[in-house]
Every structure is written in C-alpha cells, then in structure tokens.
Scaffold this motif. Structure first.
Motif, PDB file in Angstrom:
ATOM      1  N   SER A 123     -42.733  67.138 -30.928  1.00 54.99           N
ATOM      2  CA  SER A 123     -42.392  68.380 -30.983  1.00 54.99           C
ATOM      3  C   SER A 123     -41.589  68.621 -29.711  1.00 54.99           C
ATOM      4  O   SER A 123     -41.731  68.378 -28.685  1.00 54.99           O
ATOM      5  N   THR A 124     -40.745  69.719 -30.150  1.00 54.09           N
ATOM      6  CA  THR A 124     -39.774  70.215 -28.897  1.00 54.09           C
ATOM      7  C   THR A 124     -39.960  71.762 -28.851  1.00 54.09           C
ATOM      8  O   THR A 124     -40.176  72.191 -29.768  1.00 54.09           O
ATOM      9  N   PHE A 125     -39.619  72.120 -27.714  1.00 61.56           N
ATOM     10  CA  PHE A 125     -39.746  73.729 -27.384  1.00 61.56           C
ATOM     11  C   PHE A 125     -38.296  74.207 -26.496  1.00 61.56           C
ATOM     12  O   PHE A 125     -37.990  73.154 -25.747  1.00 61.56           O
ATOM     13  N   GLU A 126     -38.179  75.267 -27.148  1.00 53.40           N
ATOM     14  CA  GLU A 126     -36.916  75.803 -26.034  1.00 53.40           C
ATOM     15  C   GLU A 126     -37.211  76.047 -24.558  1.00 53.40           C
ATOM     16  O   GLU A 126     -38.198  76.915 -24.497  1.00 53.40           O
ATOM     17  N   ALA A 127     -36.683  75.811 -23.612  1.00 48.85           N
ATOM     18  CA  ALA A 127     -36.941  75.934 -22.094  1.00 48.85           C
ATOM     19  C   ALA A 127     -37.040  77.512 -21.752  1.00 48.85           C
ATOM     20  O   ALA A 127     -37.485  77.955 -20.911  1.00 48.85           O
ATOM     21  N   ALA A 128     -36.054  78.160 -22.557  1.00 43.98           N
ATOM     22  CA  ALA A 128     -35.914  79.700 -22.124  1.00 43.98           C
ATOM     23  C   ALA A 128     -37.034  80.497 -22.692  1.00 43.98           C
ATOM     24  O   ALA A 128     -37.323  81.544 -22.004  1.00 43.98           O
ATOM     25  N   ASP A 129     -37.794  80.145 -23.853  1.00 42.23           N
ATOM     26  CA  ASP A 129     -38.758  81.126 -24.356  1.00 42.23           C
ATOM     27  C   ASP A 129     -39.901  80.312 -25.007  1.00 42.23           C
ATOM     28  O   ASP A 129     -40.703  81.043 -25.429  1.00 42.23           O
ATOM     29  N   GLY A 130     -39.906  79.171 -25.041  1.00 39.91           N
ATOM     30  CA  GLY A 130     -41.009  78.154 -25.152  1.00 39.91           C
ATOM     31  C   GLY A 130     -41.319  78.105 -26.908  1.00 39.91           C
ATOM     32  O   GLY A 130     -42.132  77.589 -27.201  1.00 39.91           O
ATOM     33  N   ALA A 131     -40.422  78.497 -27.471  1.00 38.45           N
ATOM     34  CA  ALA A 131     -40.178  78.516 -29.032  1.00 38.45           C
ATOM     35  C   ALA A 131     -40.140  77.195 -29.485  1.00 38.45           C
ATOM     36  O   ALA A 131     -39.422  76.424 -29.014  1.00 38.45           O
ATOM     37  N   PRO A 132     -40.646  76.793 -30.501  1.00 41.85           N
ATOM     38  CA  PRO A 132     -40.526  75.407 -31.031  1.00 41.85           C
ATOM     39  C   PRO A 132     -39.330  75.224 -31.837  1.00 41.85           C
ATOM     40  O   PRO A 132     -38.688  76.148 -32.445  1.00 41.85           O
ATOM     41  N   THR A 133     -38.603  74.185 -31.428  1.00 45.46           N
ATOM     42  CA  THR A 133     -37.221  73.705 -32.050  1.00 45.46           C
ATOM     43  C   THR A 133     -37.351  72.423 -33.041  1.00 45.46           C
ATOM     44  O   THR A 133     -36.625  72.408 -33.824  1.00 45.46           O
ATOM     45  N   LYS A 134     -38.552  71.775 -32.934  1.00 47.92           N
ATOM     46  CA  LYS A 134     -38.808  70.680 -33.751  1.00 47.92           C
ATOM     47  C   LYS A 134     -40.189  70.628 -33.745  1.00 47.92           C
ATOM     48  O   LYS A 134     -40.965  70.352 -32.827  1.00 47.92           O
ATOM     49  N   GLY A 135     -40.743  70.631 -35.029  1.00 50.32           N
ATOM     50  CA  GLY A 135     -42.018  70.050 -35.205  1.00 50.32           C
ATOM     51  C   GLY A 135     -42.643  68.735 -35.016  1.00 50.32           C
ATOM     52  O   GLY A 135     -41.756  68.072 -34.732  1.00 50.32           O
TER      53      GLY A 135
END
Length: 157
Positions: A123-135
């Motif tokens: 899983s990956t997350f956006e460094a700016a807001d912690g939002a998931p970018t890949k499950g």
C-alpha cells in the motif's frame, strides 16, 4: 465424619488470607521510609538518591522527536519506536502521520518521491496528506500535529 482434604484446604485458605491481611497492613503502615507521629499522620519519606530526578526541560517544553535536517524534501523519516512518519512534501512543509498502515497494521518502512510505502502488501500513501494512493489500504494514515521550532527541532504539538 469430616473430609481431611476439605479441612486441610480450609486451613490453607484461612492461613493464606491471614498472611495477606498482615501483608496489606504492613504495606500500608510502614517500610516506606516515612514516620508515623503520635497523632497518626504519616509524613513523607526523605528524598532518595534512587528516585529519578525531575525533568530538566523547562515547563511546557515538548520532547523533540526529530530534526528538520533529518527529513529530506520529497522524503521522510520513520520513527519506529514512536510509530510515526514525518514527511517534507515541499521545502519547509513538514507533516506527521501514524506509521501504522491502515490495511493490516504493519509499519511503513520508507518515504520516497512523496510516497509513504508499507512493505507488507505494498500500500502507498501521499506524503502531503496521508491519503492512500495504492491499495489494499483504503483509509488515510491518521495525521499527528507537530511543531517545528526555530532551531529545527520537531515535536508533537
């Protein structure tokens, strides 16, 4: 006729209860270094060298968990013990999130190209807001409020 096993058990239970009660009285009444004057009021024990000293930090000072110089732009720093990840998506913009992946609780292990990565299921997350970018994670990493001091010290707010 009485059962010898039942009698022996009752004796053990009674003796044990009496010992516990005596221990409780001892724990409440002494052995702490304090004294009990004639009026029955306990006084505090004398200071001991084995007691930890008061914190040397000024009142209101927060514990520094990282330094700004340790967090690269577009990257981040993982604090395993604190289970936190600090990112710097753009120069001078620091963010902090839980390092616990919202999919199955693994700790994220790296931040590169403004992406926080969990090694367990990728899983990956956006460094700016912690939002998931890949499950497979579908929920964002919880954000933690931080303060960056003039000297570059980063602490939880």
């Amino acid at each position: 006729m009485s059962d010898p096993t039942h009698t022996a058990r009752r004796t053990v239970l009674t003796t044990g209860a009496a010992a516990l009660a005596g221990g409780a009285l001892t724990a409440c009444g002494g052995g702490d270094g304090g004294t009990t004057p004639a009026n029955g009021a306990a006084t505090a024990p004398a200071p001991s060298a084995s007691r930890p000293a008061a914190s040397q930090e000024p009142a209101g000072a927060e514990k520094v968990i990282a330094k700004a110089a340790e967090v690269p732009v577009g990257g981040g720093k993982i604090l395993k013990d604190e289970k936190l990840v600090i990112t710097q998506p753009t120069a001078g913009n620091f963010r902090c999130f839980s390092a616990v992946c919202t999919h199955q609780g693994c700790l994220v292990n790296k931040v590169e190209d403004n992406t926080i990565v969990c090694p367990c299921h990728m899983s990956t997350f956006e460094a700016a807001d912690g939002a998931p970018t890949k499950g497979p994670a579908t929920r964002p990493l919880p954000e933690k409020k931080i303060e960056v001091a003039a000297d570059g010290g980063i602490s939880l707010a």
